[in-house]
Design a protein around this motif. Structure first.
Motif, PDB file in Angstrom:
ATOM      1  N   HIS A  20       0.831  -1.204   0.000  1.00  0.00           N
ATOM      2  CA  HIS A  20       0.000   0.000   0.000  1.00  0.00           C
ATOM      3  C   HIS A  20       0.870   1.260   0.000  1.00  0.00           C
ATOM      4  N   ARG A  21       1.952   1.230   0.766  1.00  0.00           N
ATOM      5  CA  ARG A  21       2.843   2.393   0.809  1.00  0.00           C
ATOM      6  C   ARG A  21       3.492   2.642  -0.546  1.00  0.00           C
ATOM      7  N   ILE A  22       3.909   1.587  -1.210  1.00  0.00           N
ATOM      8  CA  ILE A  22       4.508   1.724  -2.542  1.00  0.00           C
ATOM      9  C   ILE A  22       3.491   2.297  -3.523  1.00  0.00           C
ATOM     10  N   ALA A  23       2.259   1.818  -3.452  1.00  0.00           N
ATOM     11  CA  ALA A  23       1.208   2.327  -4.341  1.00  0.00           C
ATOM     12  C   ALA A  23       0.945   3.809  -4.088  1.00  0.00           C
ATOM     13  N   GLU A  24       0.953   4.233  -2.821  1.00  0.00           N
ATOM     14  CA  GLU A  24       0.743   5.648  -2.502  1.00  0.00           C
ATOM     15  C   GLU A  24       1.861   6.518  -3.059  1.00  0.00           C
ATOM     16  N   VAL A  25       3.096   6.055  -2.952  1.00  0.00           N
ATOM     17  CA  VAL A  25       4.234   6.815  -3.472  1.00  0.00           C
ATOM     18  C   VAL A  25       4.139   6.920  -4.995  1.00  0.00           C
ATOM     19  N   ARG A  26       3.762   5.833  -5.637  1.00  0.00           N
ATOM     20  CA  ARG A  26       3.612   5.865  -7.101  1.00  0.00           C
ATOM     21  C   ARG A  26       2.520   6.836  -7.518  1.00  0.00           C
TER      22      ARG A  26
END
Length: 129
Positions: A20-26
């Protein structure tokens, strides 16, 4: 069916959190677009956070107003400025303290506290005799 060990469940939960954190950064990075006009104001490029040219606007009559070298210089100046602006936006968006998530270690400690201490751990070995 055997139960999943609580530590394995924590690992799965941490994995989902990281995804989820990676998706938010993207998503944050994908929202960054810079459009800075050229010195003449007749050329406006669109550059994403990776410095890729995604669009280019030329005002009507721009090509007739410049020779080849002048037009290329005007376009390149606008692209360079837009790329620098996109980089500034990216640095601000990624380093903003308001966007920093809680440390994963804190979350794992909370998740461990949620498990019941009286809960019997699953046994994955042979049954005791």
């Amino acid at each position: 069916m055997r139960e999943i060990h609580p530590e394995v469940q924590l690992v799965f939960r941490a994995q989902r959190e990281l995804q989820h954190r990676i998706a938010e950064v993207r998503e944050r990075a994908d929202g960054i677009v810079a459009r800075r006009p050229s010195p003449s104001g007749l050329v406006i490029p669109e550059v994403d956070c990776l410095g890729r040219l995604t669009d280019l606007y030329l005002a009507p009559g721009t090509c007739a107003r410049f020779d080849n070298q002048g037009l290329a210089a005007d376009i390149m100046a606008a692209i360079i400025e837009s790329t620098a602006d996109a980089k500034r936006q990216f640095d601000i968006a990624m380093n903003d303290p308001a966007n920093l998530p809680r440390p994963l270690e804190e979350l794992v400690q909370e998740w461990r506290a949620e498990t019941r201490p009286d809960q019997q751990l699953p046994n994955s070995g042979k049954a005791e005799q």
